[in-house]
Design a protein around this motif. Structure first.
Motif, PDB file in Angstrom:
ATOM      1  N   TYR A 155      40.654 127.995  29.867  1.00 24.97           N
ATOM      2  CA  TYR A 155      40.655 128.022  31.331  1.00 24.97           C
ATOM      3  C   TYR A 155      42.068 127.897  31.874  1.00 24.97           C
ATOM      4  CZ  TYR A 155      39.972 126.507  36.146  1.00 24.97           C
ATOM      5  OH  TYR A 155      40.049 126.392  37.509  1.00 24.97           O
ATOM      6  N   GLU A 156      42.811 126.923  31.361  1.00 24.86           N
ATOM      7  CA  GLU A 156      44.175 126.720  31.849  1.00 24.86           C
ATOM      8  C   GLU A 156      45.068 127.902  31.487  1.00 24.86           C
ATOM      9  OE1 GLU A 156      45.630 122.901  30.596  1.00 24.86           O
ATOM     10  OE2 GLU A 156      44.473 121.856  32.144  1.00 24.86           O
ATOM     11  N   GLY A 157      44.847 128.480  30.313  1.00 26.06           N
ATOM     12  CA  GLY A 157      45.666 129.604  29.883  1.00 26.06           C
ATOM     13  C   GLY A 157      45.475 130.851  30.723  1.00 26.06           C
ATOM     14  N   VAL A 158      44.215 131.194  31.029  1.00 26.22           N
ATOM     15  CA  VAL A 158      43.955 132.442  31.760  1.00 26.22           C
ATOM     16  C   VAL A 158      44.074 132.284  33.268  1.00 26.22           C
ATOM     17  CG1 VAL A 158      42.480 133.315  29.917  1.00 26.22           C
ATOM     18  CG2 VAL A 158      41.440 132.093  31.847  1.00 26.22           C
ATOM     19  N   SER A 159      43.848 131.078  33.772  1.00 24.91           N
ATOM     20  CA  SER A 159      43.893 130.877  35.221  1.00 24.91           C
ATOM     21  C   SER A 159      45.269 130.456  35.717  1.00 24.91           C
ATOM     22  CB  SER A 159      42.875 129.813  35.649  1.00 24.91           C
ATOM     23  OG  SER A 159      43.282 128.517  35.230  1.00 24.91           O
ATOM     24  N   GLY A 160      46.055 129.851  34.802  1.00 25.90           N
ATOM     25  CA  GLY A 160      47.347 129.338  35.216  1.00 25.90           C
ATOM     26  C   GLY A 160      47.237 128.082  36.055  1.00 25.90           C
ATOM     27  N   GLN A 161      46.050 127.437  36.023  1.00 27.25           N
ATOM     28  CA  GLN A 161      45.806 126.237  36.811  1.00 27.25           C
ATOM     29  C   GLN A 161      45.332 125.106  35.911  1.00 27.25           C
ATOM     30  OE1 GLN A 161      43.465 126.934  40.397  1.00 27.25           O
ATOM     31  NE2 GLN A 161      43.842 129.130  40.237  1.00 27.25           N
ATOM     32  N   SER A 162      45.499 123.891  36.386  1.00 24.57           N
ATOM     33  CA  SER A 162      45.042 122.726  35.636  1.00 24.57           C
ATOM     34  C   SER A 162      43.525 122.638  35.671  1.00 24.57           C
ATOM     35  CB  SER A 162      45.637 121.451  36.242  1.00 24.57           C
ATOM     36  OG  SER A 162      45.050 120.303  35.659  1.00 24.57           O
ATOM     37  N   ALA A 163      42.947 122.160  34.573  1.00 27.31           N
ATOM     38  CA  ALA A 163      41.501 121.937  34.545  1.00 27.31           C
ATOM     39  C   ALA A 163      41.093 120.836  35.516  1.00 27.31           C
ATOM     40  CB  ALA A 163      41.047 121.583  33.130  1.00 27.31           C
ATOM     41  N   GLU A 164      42.013 119.957  35.808  1.00 28.02           N
ATOM     42  CA  GLU A 164      41.770 118.899  36.788  1.00 28.02           C
ATOM     43  C   GLU A 164      41.944 119.507  38.178  1.00 28.02           C
ATOM     44  OE1 GLU A 164      40.789 116.014  36.002  1.00 28.02           O
ATOM     45  OE2 GLU A 164      41.359 115.713  33.906  1.00 28.02           O
ATOM     46  N   ASP A 165      40.854 119.567  38.944  1.00 26.11           N
ATOM     47  CA  ASP A 165      40.904 120.250  40.245  1.00 26.11           C
ATOM     48  C   ASP A 165      40.085 119.478  41.271  1.00 26.11           C
ATOM     49  OD1 ASP A 165      41.135 122.012  42.333  1.00 26.11           O
ATOM     50  OD2 ASP A 165      40.570 123.777  41.183  1.00 26.11           O
ATOM     51  N   PRO A 166      40.558 118.289  41.672  1.00 30.26           N
ATOM     52  CA  PRO A 166      39.779 117.466  42.594  1.00 30.26           C
ATOM     53  C   PRO A 166      39.537 118.122  43.949  1.00 30.26           C
ATOM     54  CG  PRO A 166      42.004 116.597  42.324  1.00 30.26           C
ATOM     55  CD  PRO A 166      41.818 117.635  41.272  1.00 30.26           C
ATOM     56  N   ARG A 167      40.429 119.003  44.393  1.00 30.42           N
ATOM     57  CA  ARG A 167      40.251 119.644  45.703  1.00 30.42           C
ATOM     58  C   ARG A 167      38.983 120.479  45.750  1.00 30.42           C
ATOM     59  NH1 ARG A 167      41.271 124.479  48.056  1.00 30.42           N
ATOM     60  NH2 ARG A 167      42.228 125.353  46.177  1.00 30.42           N
ATOM     61  N   ARG A 168      38.771 121.279  44.701  1.00 36.48           N
ATOM     62  CA  ARG A 168      37.558 122.094  44.673  1.00 36.48           C
ATOM     63  C   ARG A 168      36.332 121.262  44.294  1.00 36.48           C
ATOM     64  NH1 ARG A 168      41.280 125.950  42.580  1.00 36.48           N
ATOM     65  NH2 ARG A 168      41.405 127.818  43.874  1.00 36.48           N
ATOM     66  N   MET A 169      36.525 120.328  43.369  1.00 36.72           N
ATOM     67  CA  MET A 169      35.382 119.580  42.865  1.00 36.72           C
ATOM     68  C   MET A 169      34.731 118.680  43.914  1.00 36.72           C
ATOM     69  SD  MET A 169      34.742 120.814  40.029  1.00 36.72           S
ATOM     70  CE  MET A 169      33.387 119.705  39.646  1.00 36.72           C
ATOM     71  N   LYS A 170      35.452 118.329  44.963  1.00 34.56           N
ATOM     72  CA  LYS A 170      34.824 117.523  46.013  1.00 34.56           C
ATOM     73  C   LYS A 170      33.754 118.324  46.751  1.00 34.56           C
ATOM     74  CE  LYS A 170      38.149 118.439  49.761  1.00 34.56           C
ATOM     75  NZ  LYS A 170      39.131 117.812  50.674  1.00 34.56           N
ATOM     76  N   HIS A 171      33.806 119.652  46.601  1.00 32.89           N
ATOM     77  CA  HIS A 171      32.775 120.519  47.182  1.00 32.89           C
ATOM     78  C   HIS A 171      31.709 120.905  46.152  1.00 32.89           C
ATOM     79  CE1 HIS A 171      35.177 120.968  50.796  1.00 32.89           C
ATOM     80  NE2 HIS A 171      36.212 121.342  50.055  1.00 32.89           N
ATOM     81  N   VAL A 172      32.111 120.905  44.878  1.00 32.92           N
ATOM     82  CA  VAL A 172      31.221 121.358  43.803  1.00 32.92           C
ATOM     83  C   VAL A 172      30.307 120.243  43.297  1.00 32.92           C
ATOM     84  CG1 VAL A 172      31.169 122.185  41.411  1.00 32.92           C
ATOM     85  CG2 VAL A 172      32.775 123.182  43.051  1.00 32.92           C
ATOM     86  N   ARG A 173      30.854 119.038  43.143  1.00 35.01           N
ATOM     87  CA  ARG A 173      30.106 117.953  42.508  1.00 35.01           C
ATOM     88  C   ARG A 173      28.868 117.513  43.298  1.00 35.01           C
ATOM     89  NH1 ARG A 173      34.039 115.277  40.694  1.00 35.01           N
ATOM     90  NH2 ARG A 173      33.738 115.822  38.515  1.00 35.01           N
TER      91      ARG A 173
END
Length: 257
Positions: A155-173
């Motif tokens: 995920y981190e390799g192809v997206s260029g983003q950290s797996a830790e993503d609290p900004r999005r997860m506050k909407h997903v969880r």
């Protein structure tokens, strides 16, 4: 994969990861059982948007979409190529697709998401709940640790983003405000199954199957359960009745861990 660490959940073992090769046999079983799968409840023609997992494309959901089409649904892939994470334009593209399907039919759209696709599905339902009829996720890591998968490095390799993503997860969880079903497997070799467990509520549930992660989108038990869930009339949601087939097909998701 876009989760924040809340508890020490280990990723699936190497043995389970190696067992993911059974996905080939699971897809073969779905083809062999195709006539029996036609006994599942028929739908009412509403649109269903199917979102693929990490590094997968619409090709990976072709069999699932074909099955849902045979049950009377207007099925659609996401049309955004390979799922390489929430890179620029991806979230906007999914939202535009959802809005277009709703505008065309004048009806709410059900969203089915496989793995990372299920994380997107919950994000869309959180963002535009008035457009969404129901959400069904397949082995999606929407809770627990960001690294409780065997795919976080990819995920981190192809997206260029950290797996830790609290900004999005506050909407997903949080559980979406629409009927929500999480289908998961304790023998998932990619995502730790505890990361896919939903809090059961008035219109939310878990359905457990015995399947690989890579085979969830082509497993006959998943296909039947999915058709059953999508066939429910709006405003008449009821929990899945697993008793019809018994614990060998649908184990009790609430049993002791």
């Amino acid at each position: 994969m876009m989760t924040a660490a809340h508890e020490p959940i280990a990723p699936p073992s190497r043995l389970l990861l190696l067992a993911e090769t059974r996905a080939i046999w699971e897809a073969g079983a779905a083809v062999a059982l195709w006539p029996l799968l036609q006994l599942a409840p028929r739908g009412d023609g509403h649109s269903v948007l199917v979102l693929p997992g990490l590094v997968a494309s619409d090709l990976s959901t072709k069999l699932l979409r074909r099955y849902l089409q045979s049950r009377g649904y207007d099925t659609h892939g996401w049309g955004l190529g390979r799922n390489l994470g929430p890179r620029k334009g991806v979230e906007e593209g999914m939202l535009q697709k959802l809005e277009a399907l709703h505008s065309k039919s004048g009806r709410k759209v059900s969203i089915v998401g496989w793995s990372l696709g299920g994380v997107y599905a919950r994000l869309l339902a959180s963002t535009r709940p008035e457009l969404v009829r129901s959400v069904v996720t397949l082995g999606s890591p929407f809770t627990g640790s960001a690294r409780a998968t065997n795919a976080w490095r990819v995920y981190e390799g192809v997206s260029g983003q950290s797996a830790e993503d609290p900004r999005r997860m506050k909407h997903v969880r949080p559980t979406p405000s629409v009927p929500t079903t999480s289908i998961f497997s304790r023998s998932d070799g990619v995502v730790a199954w505890r990361c896919s467990v939903e809090e059961a509520g008035p219109q939310s549930e878990n359905i457990e199957v015995v399947a690989s992660h890579l085979g969830l989108g082509a497993h006959p038990a998943v296909m039947y359960a999915l058709a059953d869930r999508l066939a429910q009339a709006e405003g008449q949601w009821k929990p899945f009745d697993r008793g019809t087939f018994g614990p060998l097909v649908y184990p009790d998701p609430d049993r002791a861990h």
